[in-house]
Enzyme design. Structure first.
Site, PDB file in Angstrom:
ATOM      1  CE  LYS A 247     -11.007   2.777   1.217  1.00  0.00           C
ATOM      2  NZ  LYS A 247     -10.390   3.059   2.460  1.00  0.00           N
TER       3      LYS A 247
ATOM      4  CG  LEU B 180      -3.456 -12.314  -8.643  1.00  0.00           C
ATOM      5  CD1 LEU B 180      -3.471 -11.260  -9.840  1.00  0.00           C
ATOM      6  CD2 LEU B 180      -2.658 -13.760  -9.002  1.00  0.00           C
TER       7      LEU B 180
HETATM    8  N1  LIG Z   1      -5.786  -3.841   4.557  1.00  0.00           N
HETATM    9  C1  LIG Z   1      -7.000  -3.438   4.502  1.00  0.00           C
HETATM   10  O1  LIG Z   1      -7.656  -3.016   5.553  1.00  0.00           O
HETATM   11  C2  LIG Z   1      -7.661  -3.201   3.313  1.00  0.00           C
HETATM   12  C3  LIG Z   1      -6.956  -3.165   2.184  1.00  0.00           C
HETATM   13  N2  LIG Z   1      -7.742  -3.022   0.745  1.00  0.00           N
HETATM   14  C4  LIG Z   1      -6.760  -3.275  -0.387  1.00  0.00           C
HETATM   15  O2  LIG Z   1      -6.424  -4.639  -0.476  1.00  0.00           O
HETATM   16  C5  LIG Z   1      -5.311  -4.743  -1.122  1.00  0.00           C
HETATM   17  C6  LIG Z   1      -4.125  -5.625  -0.375  1.00  0.00           C
HETATM   18  O3  LIG Z   1      -4.182  -4.963   0.742  1.00  0.00           O
HETATM   19  P1  LIG Z   1      -3.256  -5.605   1.825  1.00  0.00           P
HETATM   20  O4  LIG Z   1      -3.573  -6.934   1.989  1.00  0.00           O
HETATM   21  O5  LIG Z   1      -3.518  -4.568   3.037  1.00  0.00           O
HETATM   22  O6  LIG Z   1      -1.607  -5.212   1.628  1.00  0.00           O
HETATM   23  P2  LIG Z   1      -0.519  -6.253   2.110  1.00  0.00           P
HETATM   24  O7  LIG Z   1       0.494  -5.000   1.666  1.00  0.00           O
HETATM   25  O8  LIG Z   1      -0.590  -6.628   3.403  1.00  0.00           O
HETATM   26  O9  LIG Z   1      -0.582  -7.335   1.068  1.00  0.00           O
HETATM   27  C7  LIG Z   1      -0.161  -7.237  -0.325  1.00  0.00           C
HETATM   28  C8  LIG Z   1       0.630  -8.259  -0.673  1.00  0.00           C
HETATM   29  O10 LIG Z   1       0.974  -8.418  -2.220  1.00  0.00           O
HETATM   30  C9  LIG Z   1       2.222  -9.069  -2.202  1.00  0.00           C
HETATM   31  N3  LIG Z   1       2.685  -8.780  -3.331  1.00  0.00           N
HETATM   32  C10 LIG Z   1       3.094  -7.504  -3.683  1.00  0.00           C
HETATM   33  N4  LIG Z   1       3.420  -7.590  -5.286  1.00  0.00           N
HETATM   34  C11 LIG Z   1       3.338  -8.875  -5.624  1.00  0.00           C
HETATM   35  C12 LIG Z   1       3.364  -9.703  -6.699  1.00  0.00           C
HETATM   36  N5  LIG Z   1       3.990  -9.102  -8.040  1.00  0.00           N
HETATM   37  N6  LIG Z   1       2.944 -10.938  -6.855  1.00  0.00           N
HETATM   38  C13 LIG Z   1       2.600 -11.649  -5.919  1.00  0.00           C
HETATM   39  N7  LIG Z   1       2.479 -11.053  -4.600  1.00  0.00           N
HETATM   40  C14 LIG Z   1       2.708  -9.438  -4.498  1.00  0.00           C
HETATM   41  C15 LIG Z   1       2.900  -8.588  -1.102  1.00  0.00           C
HETATM   42  O11 LIG Z   1       4.224  -9.070  -0.923  1.00  0.00           O
HETATM   43  C16 LIG Z   1       2.105  -8.478   0.242  1.00  0.00           C
HETATM   44  O12 LIG Z   1       2.129  -9.548   0.837  1.00  0.00           O
HETATM   45  C17 LIG Z   1      -4.664  -3.241  -1.501  1.00  0.00           C
HETATM   46  O13 LIG Z   1      -5.185  -2.830  -2.952  1.00  0.00           O
HETATM   47  C18 LIG Z   1      -5.464  -2.504  -0.379  1.00  0.00           C
HETATM   48  O14 LIG Z   1      -5.601  -1.105  -0.844  1.00  0.00           O
HETATM   49  C19 LIG Z   1      -8.858  -2.750   0.719  1.00  0.00           C
HETATM   50  C20 LIG Z   1      -9.544  -2.694   1.793  1.00  0.00           C
HETATM   51  C21 LIG Z   1      -9.154  -2.567   3.285  1.00  0.00           C
HETATM   52  N1  LIG Z   2      -5.824   1.696   4.313  1.00  0.00           N
HETATM   53  C1  LIG Z   2      -7.399   1.670   4.235  1.00  0.00           C
HETATM   54  C2  LIG Z   2      -7.735   0.182   4.239  1.00  0.00           C
HETATM   55  C3  LIG Z   2      -9.067  -0.048   3.701  1.00  0.00           C
HETATM   56  O1  LIG Z   2      -9.471   0.480   2.767  1.00  0.00           O
HETATM   57  C4  LIG Z   2      -7.998   2.157   5.537  1.00  0.00           C
HETATM   58  O2  LIG Z   2      -7.147   2.610   6.559  1.00  0.00           O
HETATM   59  O3  LIG Z   2      -9.066   2.283   5.453  1.00  0.00           O
END
Ligand SMILES: NC(=O)C1=CN([C@@H]2O[C@H](COP(=O)(O)OP(=O)(O)OC[C@H]3O[C@@H](n4cnc5c(N)ncnc54)[C@H](O)[C@@H]3O)[C@@H](O)[C@H]2O)C=CC1
Ligand SMILES: N[C@@H](CC=O)C(=O)O
Ligand code: NA
Length: 431
Positions: free
Chosen positions: A208, A12
């Site tokens: 976190k 997802l």
């Molecule tokens: N980017 C990072 O370094 C890290 C991110 N996370 C976590 O991972 C998760 C994802 O983060 P990212 O990939 O960075 O975010 P992102 O914003 O790049 O990706 C999220 C995606 O989900 C899609 N989306 C939103 N609502 C939706 C729905 N109802 N159905 C289907 N798709 C939907 C968006 O269009 C987007 O492409 C978050 O919970 C974030 O906190 C955790 C650790 C590190």
């Molecule tokens: N936005 C977060 C992503 C990882 O959890 C960060 O910058 O650490």
């Protein structure tokens, strides 16, 4: 799941993390199959818009905008939730568990706000809920707390757990970059949350910290239990003031066991440059764990970014798949100790205070008296003379946060004090 049947995975969200999960599922397919003992098959990817540009090519026919329908399919064994935010992520995870799928998520915001609802649903439906990616990206930290240290008593967890803010503070310190410029770069590199306020204002690190404290101290700690301050008020003057005293500014998450209570806080702090956390650069994270029997442990690595985070997601996926093949579940929530949360005012800290004062006789004594009136003892004072005024930089010994903040208020009201130019907590002795 039958022993020779493929493990069927629905993803997802296909943003920074989701796209890398999809890539790794394809590129590592043969190794994953060998490690799990059955093929790991991607059966669907839920996205918000079918025509959005993506970092990965999703195989024909797998994209859908109906995430709920995807998690409700009866042929999905594991749902990987990498949408983020509270809703619809919570509804989708609960629907997946109810439908008999296990869940792997990176969603710290949701876990810190409403983790117990998810854990209870996983328990009720006899499924796994894994979330190693939710804290410190690729660094294995939750599994060590949950499993390796399950026989020990953890007393303190201290670390840098937000890559974006560490990246910004590092650029301000080393390259003299401005805040906005560094944030933009962190966003481009895929470190920041969809709304970077979550990073900058410390919400992400607080979530976190709540997750770390819950696991470390076997008690439910939610985001609202965490004292939170972000980095939006850290100025170039603070960074310079830290430099002048051989320190560096970092956003720290600190979880402590105090008698039977827990104290959990996130705030910027000055730490000596010789401290191991001072050398954590860019979007790297580091977490120290102190426990009674093991002593001090340190975990270090990439804390943000699509590919490192996907590594943690895939690790969980393999664990969940192995559990499913063995007809078993991993460990669930361990929150048997119902601990009180200590208010920030009662937490003992140290302060660095820089004050512009009139440059005349007796000023230093008056400032020292203000500290003494609140029973705060001074560790060091540095004075720099200017034309008509002087700057005093005071570092206190440990006192309660309430005593220290009352001292700062007192200083602000003094006639000889022109301005309190920098106030920041100080952590860590030089190692
Ligand atoms: N980017 C990072 O370094 C890290 C991110 N996370 C976590 O991972 C998760 C994802 O983060 P990212 O990939 O960075 O975010 P992102 O914003 O790049 O990706 C999220 C995606 O989900 C899609 N989306 C939103 N609502 C939706 C729905 N109802 N159905 C289907 N798709 C939907 C968006 O269009 C987007 O492409 C978050 O919970 C974030 O906190 C955790 C650790 C590190
Ligand atoms: N936005 C977060 C992503 C990882 O959890 C960060 O910058 O650490
Ligand atoms: Na992790």
């Amino acid at each position: 799941m039958e022993s020779d049947k493929a493990l069927r995975v629905a993803v997802l969200g296909c943003g920074s993390v989701g796209s890398q999960v999809v890539r790794l599922l394809d590129e590592q397919a043969a190794d994953l199959e060998a490690r799990v003992g059955a093929p790991v098959e991607l059966v669907g990817v839920a996205v918000r818009r079918l025509d959005a540009p993506r970092e990965v090519e999703v195989p024909e026919g797998l994209l859908t905008t109906d995430a709920l329908a995807l998690v409700s399919r009866d042929d999905v064994d594991v749902v990987v939730e990498v949408i983020g935010g509270i809703e619809p992520a919570r509804t989708l995870i609960l629907a997946a568990l109810e439908n008999g799928a296990s869940v792997v998520t990176a969603n710290k915001a949701l876990l810190a706000e409403d983790g117990p609802t998810l854990f209870e649903a996983a328990e009720k439906h006899g499924r796994d809920l894994y979330y190693e990616a939710a804290v410190a990206g690729a660094i294995p930290i939750l599994r060590p707390l949950r499993e390796s240290l399950a026989g020990d008593k953890v007393t303190r967890v201290l670390g840098i757990v937000n890559g974006t803010t560490n990246f910004i503070l590092d650029k301000m310190d080393t390259a003299g970059s401005g805040f906005a410029e560094a944030l933009e770069e962190a966003q481009e590199l895929g470190y920041a949350e969809a709304d970077p306020t979550a990073d900058v204002e410390g919400f992400d690190a607080a979530a976190k910290a709540a997750i770390l404290a819950s696991l470390a101290f076997h008690s439910r700690v939610t985001a609202s239990d965490v004292h939170r301050e972000g980095i939006s008020e850290v100025t170039a003057a603070d960074v310079q003031s830290a430099k002048d005293m051989g320190a560096v500014v970092k956003l720290l998450a600190i979880c402590e066991l105090k008698d039977d209570a827990v104290a959990v806080r996130v705030h910027p702090a000055m730490i000596p440059r010789s401290h191991p956390l001072a050398s954590v650069r860019e979007a790297y994270n580091a977490v120290f764990v102190e426990s009674e029997a093991a002593g001090q442990l340190m975990f270090y690595g990439p804390g943000a970014g699509g590919s490192p985070t996907a590594s943690a997601v895939l690790g969980d996926l393999v664990t969940v798949a192995r559990n499913a093949r063995a007809g078993t579940r991993g460990v669930g929530e361990s929150a048997y100790a119902d601990r009180a949360v200590l208010p920030m005012g009662e937490t003992r800290t140290r302060y660095h205070v820089a004050i512009d004062v009139d440059d005349r006789a007796g000023v230093l004594a008056q400032v020292a008296l203000a500290f003494a009136e609140h029973d705060v003892s001074i560790q060091t004072v540095r004075q720099e003379g200017r034309d008509l005024d002087a700057q005093l930089v005071v570092v206190s010994h440990e006192a309660t946060d309430a005593q220290l903040s009352a001292t700062v208020e007192h200083l602000r009201g003094m006639e000889i004090v022109r301005e309190v130019t920098s106030v920041m907590r100080v952590e860590g002795e030089a190692e």
